[in-house]
Write a protein that holds these residues in place. Sequence first.
Motif, mmCIF file in Angstrom:
data_model
loop_
_atom_site.group_PDB
_atom_site.id
_atom_site.type_symbol
_atom_site.label_atom_id
_atom_site.label_comp_id
_atom_site.label_asym_id
_atom_site.label_seq_id
_atom_site.Cartn_x
_atom_site.Cartn_y
_atom_site.Cartn_z
ATOM 1 N N GLN A 127 0.831 -1.206 0.000
ATOM 2 C CA GLN A 127 0.000 0.000 0.000
ATOM 3 C C GLN A 127 0.862 1.252 0.000
ATOM 4 N N ARG A 128 1.963 1.241 0.757
ATOM 5 C CA ARG A 128 2.896 2.378 0.741
ATOM 6 C C ARG A 128 3.424 2.607 -0.672
ATOM 7 N N GLN A 129 3.796 1.513 -1.326
ATOM 8 C CA GLN A 129 4.337 1.606 -2.685
ATOM 9 C C GLN A 129 3.269 2.129 -3.651
ATOM 10 N N GLU A 130 2.021 1.691 -3.488
ATOM 11 C CA GLU A 130 0.937 2.167 -4.349
ATOM 12 C C GLU A 130 0.734 3.667 -4.194
ATOM 13 N N ILE A 131 0.787 4.153 -2.967
ATOM 14 C CA ILE A 131 0.639 5.591 -2.728
ATOM 15 C C ILE A 131 1.779 6.336 -3.416
ATOM 16 N N TYR A 132 2.982 5.843 -3.244
ATOM 17 C CA TYR A 132 4.144 6.491 -3.853
ATOM 18 C C TYR A 132 4.041 6.496 -5.376
ATOM 19 N N GLU A 133 3.651 5.357 -5.941
ATOM 20 C CA GLU A 133 3.545 5.257 -7.393
ATOM 21 C C GLU A 133 2.465 6.181 -7.928
ATOM 22 N N ALA A 134 1.333 6.264 -7.242
ATOM 23 C CA ALA A 134 0.264 7.165 -7.682
ATOM 24 C C ALA A 134 0.751 8.612 -7.661
ATOM 25 N N PHE A 135 1.412 8.995 -6.583
ATOM 26 C CA PHE A 135 1.933 10.361 -6.489
ATOM 27 C C PHE A 135 2.937 10.618 -7.615
ATOM 28 N N SER A 136 3.883 9.715 -7.767
ATOM 29 C CA SER A 136 4.941 9.909 -8.764
ATOM 30 C C SER A 136 4.409 9.920 -10.189
ATOM 31 N N LEU A 137 3.463 9.044 -10.463
ATOM 32 C CA LEU A 137 2.907 8.962 -11.808
ATOM 33 C C LEU A 137 2.168 10.244 -12.183
ATOM 34 N N PHE A 138 1.443 10.830 -11.231
ATOM 35 C CA PHE A 138 0.619 11.991 -11.551
ATOM 36 C C PHE A 138 1.266 13.322 -11.192
ATOM 37 N N ASP A 139 2.478 13.300 -10.658
ATOM 38 C CA ASP A 139 3.269 14.523 -10.494
ATOM 39 C C ASP A 139 3.868 14.799 -11.870
ATOM 40 N N LEU A 140 3.040 15.292 -12.770
ATOM 41 C CA LEU A 140 3.379 15.364 -14.187
ATOM 42 C C LEU A 140 4.619 16.202 -14.492
ATOM 43 N N ASN A 141 4.854 17.252 -13.726
ATOM 44 C CA ASN A 141 6.037 18.078 -13.971
ATOM 45 C C ASN A 141 7.192 17.727 -13.033
ATOM 46 N N SER A 142 7.044 16.653 -12.269
ATOM 47 C CA SER A 142 8.094 16.141 -11.373
ATOM 48 C C SER A 142 8.645 17.199 -10.432
ATOM 49 N N ASP A 143 7.764 18.051 -9.900
ATOM 50 C CA ASP A 143 8.216 19.096 -8.991
ATOM 51 C C ASP A 143 8.048 18.713 -7.519
ATOM 52 N N GLY A 144 7.538 17.495 -7.255
ATOM 53 C CA GLY A 144 7.351 17.061 -5.874
ATOM 54 C C GLY A 144 6.033 17.511 -5.265
ATOM 55 N N PHE A 145 5.152 18.060 -6.095
ATOM 56 C CA PHE A 145 3.854 18.536 -5.642
ATOM 57 C C PHE A 145 2.774 18.097 -6.618
ATOM 58 N N LEU A 146 1.542 17.995 -6.108
ATOM 59 C CA LEU A 146 0.387 17.748 -6.968
ATOM 60 C C LEU A 146 -0.526 18.962 -6.910
ATOM 61 N N ASP A 147 -1.001 19.397 -8.081
ATOM 62 C CA ASP A 147 -2.022 20.434 -8.094
ATOM 63 C C ASP A 147 -3.386 19.762 -7.969
ATOM 64 N N TYR A 148 -4.439 20.531 -8.028
ATOM 65 C CA TYR A 148 -5.790 20.002 -7.851
ATOM 66 C C TYR A 148 -6.070 18.833 -8.798
ATOM 67 N N HIS A 149 -5.803 19.017 -10.088
ATOM 68 C CA HIS A 149 -6.128 17.999 -11.087
ATOM 69 C C HIS A 149 -5.255 16.749 -10.932
ATOM 70 N N GLU A 150 -3.975 16.948 -10.687
ATOM 71 C CA GLU A 150 -3.081 15.813 -10.467
ATOM 72 C C GLU A 150 -3.494 15.026 -9.223
ATOM 73 N N MET A 151 -3.849 15.755 -8.171
ATOM 74 C CA MET A 151 -4.259 15.110 -6.928
ATOM 75 C C MET A 151 -5.553 14.314 -7.133
ATOM 76 N N LYS A 152 -6.476 14.875 -7.880
ATOM 77 C CA LYS A 152 -7.751 14.210 -8.143
ATOM 78 C C LYS A 152 -7.534 12.851 -8.814
ATOM 79 N N VAL A 153 -6.694 12.804 -9.848
ATOM 80 C CA VAL A 153 -6.472 11.530 -10.550
ATOM 81 C C VAL A 153 -5.596 10.587 -9.727
ATOM 82 N N ALA A 154 -4.709 11.120 -8.909
ATOM 83 C CA ALA A 154 -3.890 10.256 -8.047
ATOM 84 C C ALA A 154 -4.770 9.560 -7.010
ATOM 85 N N PHE A 155 -5.697 10.303 -6.407
ATOM 86 C CA PHE A 155 -6.628 9.680 -5.457
ATOM 87 C C PHE A 155 -7.513 8.663 -6.174
#
Length: 183
Positions: A41-69
């Motif tokens: 589950q930890r790995q899944e959370i990390y992968e979701a964050f990393s996959l949808f951090d589209l600009n690789s800045d270490g942050f998710l905006d509203y849209h990135e966060m929505k699809v990651a969740f």
Amino acid sequence: MSGRYNSGSLKSKSIPSPNRRHQSQTAATSSSTNVSITEQQRQEIYEAFSLFDLNSDGFLDYHEMKVAFRALGFELTKKELLSILETFGEEQENGKRLINYENFYRISATKILERDPIEELKRAFALFDEDGDGLITFDNLKKVVEELGEDISDEDIYKMIDEFDLDEDGGINEQEFIDICTE
């Protein structure tokens, strides 16, 4: 994975190990039961964050966060997402609020711990029962086998259905599916 996204799609994107990048991250635990999420589950959370951090800045905006969740299996409303950003997000120079990995992890892990396992099984059942007739039939299971690229004969698929179809209605109903998964 319990969510809808396929971790196999991550192979094309190089993702560092969550243990190296986020060494200070601690496991989320439920205060009442002291149960922590699994390494998977930890790995899944990390992968979701990393996959949808589209600009690789270490942050998710509203849209990135929505699809990651959503990738983790959580359908959050706009109001819930905005509340998360307001509470846990960091305001950037441009005025946008973004969520970092640590906060995304904390929220995701809490949501995972709050899941009702029976509701999760019902959602999984619905994924198999694509035609919505209340049964996992030979055709449903055959399609899943083909989509996964598994080499299971028609005879074996029929045997699986037959073994778990206790009421002999030609398929596995939701309760039979839940019983299979919880035995």
